[in-house]
Motif scaffolding. Structure first.
Motif, mmCIF file in Angstrom:
data_model
loop_
_atom_site.group_PDB
_atom_site.id
_atom_site.type_symbol
_atom_site.label_atom_id
_atom_site.label_comp_id
_atom_site.label_asym_id
_atom_site.label_seq_id
_atom_site.Cartn_x
_atom_site.Cartn_y
_atom_site.Cartn_z
ATOM 1 N N GLU A 96 0.832 -1.210 0.000
ATOM 2 C CA GLU A 96 0.000 0.000 0.000
ATOM 3 C C GLU A 96 0.868 1.263 0.000
ATOM 4 O OE1 GLU A 96 -3.144 0.232 -0.620
ATOM 5 O OE2 GLU A 96 -3.521 -1.925 -0.613
ATOM 6 N N ILE A 97 2.031 1.178 0.631
ATOM 7 C CA ILE A 97 2.953 2.325 0.582
ATOM 8 C C ILE A 97 3.469 2.497 -0.849
ATOM 9 C CG2 ILE A 97 5.247 3.137 1.312
ATOM 10 C CD1 ILE A 97 4.672 1.984 4.083
ATOM 11 N N GLY A 102 5.348 5.533 -2.508
ATOM 12 C CA GLY A 102 6.449 5.500 -1.538
ATOM 13 C C GLY A 102 7.576 4.592 -2.030
ATOM 14 N N LYS A 103 8.811 5.094 -1.969
ATOM 15 C CA LYS A 103 9.962 4.284 -2.414
ATOM 16 C C LYS A 103 10.521 3.539 -1.204
ATOM 17 C CE LYS A 103 10.977 6.231 -6.720
ATOM 18 N NZ LYS A 103 9.523 6.110 -7.018
ATOM 19 N N ILE A 104 10.279 2.236 -1.156
ATOM 20 C CA ILE A 104 10.846 1.446 -0.065
ATOM 21 C C ILE A 104 11.590 0.243 -0.637
ATOM 22 C CG2 ILE A 104 9.082 2.128 1.630
ATOM 23 C CD1 ILE A 104 7.778 -0.612 1.240
ATOM 24 N N SER A 105 12.489 -0.306 0.170
ATOM 25 C CA SER A 105 13.182 -1.534 -0.224
ATOM 26 C C SER A 105 13.182 -2.473 0.984
ATOM 27 C CB SER A 105 14.587 -1.192 -0.704
ATOM 28 O OG SER A 105 15.265 -0.480 0.305
ATOM 29 N N GLY A 106 14.021 -3.512 0.918
ATOM 30 C CA GLY A 106 13.937 -4.573 1.917
ATOM 31 C C GLY A 106 14.325 -4.154 3.326
ATOM 32 N N ALA A 134 6.718 2.871 11.073
ATOM 33 C CA ALA A 134 8.159 2.611 11.035
ATOM 34 C C ALA A 134 8.734 2.832 9.632
ATOM 35 C CB ALA A 134 8.435 1.184 11.489
ATOM 36 N N LEU A 135 8.045 2.318 8.610
ATOM 37 C CA LEU A 135 8.597 2.437 7.252
ATOM 38 C C LEU A 135 8.597 3.897 6.813
ATOM 39 C CD1 LEU A 135 7.086 -0.768 5.589
ATOM 40 C CD2 LEU A 135 9.376 -0.429 6.559
ATOM 41 N N ASP A 136 7.547 4.616 7.162
ATOM 42 C CA ASP A 136 7.506 6.042 6.858
ATOM 43 C C ASP A 136 8.710 6.738 7.492
ATOM 44 O OD1 ASP A 136 6.308 8.593 6.060
ATOM 45 O OD2 ASP A 136 6.000 8.877 8.216
ATOM 46 N N ASN A 137 8.975 6.382 8.725
ATOM 47 C CA ASN A 137 10.068 6.993 9.469
ATOM 48 C C ASN A 137 11.433 6.596 8.892
ATOM 49 O OD1 ASN A 137 12.068 6.942 11.856
ATOM 50 N ND2 ASN A 137 10.404 8.244 12.594
ATOM 51 N N LYS A 145 -0.464 11.499 8.788
ATOM 52 C CA LYS A 145 -0.949 10.480 9.723
ATOM 53 C C LYS A 145 -2.244 9.809 9.262
ATOM 54 C CE LYS A 145 -0.259 11.216 14.337
ATOM 55 N NZ LYS A 145 -0.448 12.007 15.580
ATOM 56 N N PHE A 146 -3.131 10.582 8.657
ATOM 57 C CA PHE A 146 -4.361 9.952 8.169
ATOM 58 C C PHE A 146 -4.045 8.938 7.077
ATOM 59 C CE2 PHE A 146 -6.865 13.431 10.089
ATOM 60 C CZ PHE A 146 -7.759 12.616 10.773
ATOM 61 N N GLU A 147 -3.067 9.281 6.248
ATOM 62 C CA GLU A 147 -2.711 8.360 5.174
ATOM 63 C C GLU A 147 -2.082 7.092 5.745
ATOM 64 O OE1 GLU A 147 -4.047 9.246 2.376
ATOM 65 O OE2 GLU A 147 -3.438 7.363 1.447
ATOM 66 N N LEU A 148 -1.320 7.228 6.834
ATOM 67 C CA LEU A 148 -0.773 6.031 7.495
ATOM 68 C C LEU A 148 -1.909 5.125 7.961
ATOM 69 C CD1 LEU A 148 2.171 7.419 9.689
ATOM 70 C CD2 LEU A 148 2.328 6.219 7.497
#
Ligand code: GLA
Length: 381
Positions: A96-97, A102-106, A134-137, A145-148
């Motif tokens: 969903e991120i 949102g750019k995330i990796s492992g 945590a991932l946002d951080n 926060k609403f989106e989280l």
């Protein structure tokens, strides 16, 4: 819990990561109102999920669930969905991120929790919120926060089969120690209410029953509400959700909706009103009225919305017999807890009576949790 997580993390992944936590929730009143655009009145509790997390520079997520003693690895593409249901919550949050840009990796993680499962205290929202926060951080994404909260909710919709509202994830992300929160689920306006009722305690009695198929029954309740809202909308175009409807307008469609759908809508329209009545009562420290509304909610959830069960009705009856100020089934229903507003002087007697008579009837004692209203999602030092 932190030490156990840290030990396991060191064994599995080596160098330490950062700690994050989020909370389960209670709800004073306003049940099944969130997906009807109505009001809810939750607060985060002192039971939650804690996770140690460290980015691993791969495109793979490696997670160990301490309570299940289970290790799972998955990639971040849609087809990498894991089979274990607990891992789908973590996977869903990642997806969903990503869907939101949102750019995330492992990353590597070990997590554990103390929210009782199936008790209606939203262990799943606590898990989603911990990872979303945590991932946002950790990736510095700057998600609001609403989106989280919505990331957690969409995880339920898209990866866990529950068409839930926003209450649980909202409570888990926005929770603040000592405060309940009134959220308008249509406008998303919210307000903190310091909650320190003088002379009363809030206590949960967990029936420790969890009914199968609760999620499909939940989804059917939601469909009933949407069907009725649509019927009312034909006469009153301003009705987007049941929250916007008046009882007279429901009456107008009595013959075009099923008797069952009618009852569901009747409960919801009344429940939206009850939340506002409770807010007024709280302003005056009128806990008798708060308690009375809680009993009305129980009646509605049991007889009109039909999400209670024998064990919860029994606990509610015992509360009434003992002279407890307010009591009702809490959360989605189909098992789980009652929430009880009890005078300090009655507390010991009520717990003893409820525990003994429940055990006699059902062969096991209910669990007792004193409510401590606490902080929601956060990074731990
Ligand atoms: C579950 C859902 C919430 C809410 C409650 C009932 O906890 O996740 O969105 O609908 O049931 O109030």
């Amino acid at each position: 819990m932190k030490t156990k997580i840290a030990d396991k993390f060191r064994t599995l992944f080596g160098e330490a990561g950062d700690f994050f936590a989020s909370a389960g929730r209670i709800n004073l009143i306003g049940e099944h109102t969130d997906y009807n655009g109505g009001f809810v009145f939750p607060g985060a509790v002192d039971k939650g999920i804690m996770a140690e997390i460290k980015l691993n520079g791969m495109d793979k997520v490696r997670v160990f669930a301490l309570d299940m003693d289970e290790y799972v690895e998955f990639g971040l593409r849609e087809e990498d969905i894991p089979a274990q249901s607990w891992a789908r919550y973590v996977f869903g949050v990642c997806r969903e991120i990503i869907k939101r840009g949102g750019k995330i990796s492992g990353f590597d993680s070990v997590f554990a929790g103390d929210v009782p499962l199936g008790a209606g205290m939203s262990s799943s929202a606590a898990l989603e919120s911990t990872f979303a926060f945590a991932l946002d951080n950790l990736f510095g994404l700057g998600i609001d926060k609403f989106e989280l909260a919505r990331i957690g909710q969409s995880t339920e919709h898209n990866y866990c089969g529950v068409n839930c509202g926003i209450m649980d994830q909202f409570a888990s992300i926005f929770g603040k120690a000592g405060n309940l929160m009134r959220l308008d689920c249509k406008t998303m306006e919210y307000r903190y209410y310091p909650f320190h009722p003088q002379g009363y305690k809030l206590v949960l009695l967990d029936s420790v029953v969890k009914h199968e198929l609760a999620s499909s029954a939940y989804n059917r309740r939601r469909e009933s509400c949407e069907t009725v809202a649509k019927a009312i909308r034909k006469n009153h175009p301003e009705v987007e959700f049941l929250r916007d409807a008046r009882m007279e307008w429901l009456e107008e469609v009595r013959d075009v909706v099923s008797a069952e759908d009618y009852m569901r809508a009747e409960y919801v329209i009344e429940e939206v009103r009850r939340v506002l009545d409770v807010c007024d009562a709280l302003e005056k420290d009128d806990y008798e009225t708060v308690g009375q509304k809680m009993y009305e909610t129980h009646y509605g959830m049991s007889k009109l919305y039909e999400v209670s069960c024998e064990e919860l009705d029994f606990l509610n009856d015992v509360a009434k017999e003992c002279g407890v100020t307010g009591s009702r089934v809490m959360g989605g229903g189909f098992g789980g807890c009652t929430i009880n507003l009890v005078k300090d002087g009655l507390y010991d007697q009520f717990i003893a009576k409820a525990t003994a008579s429940f055990a006699e009837k059902f062969g096991h004692a209910p669990k007792v949790y004193d409510v401590v209203i606490s902080d929601g999602a956060r990074r731990l030092e």
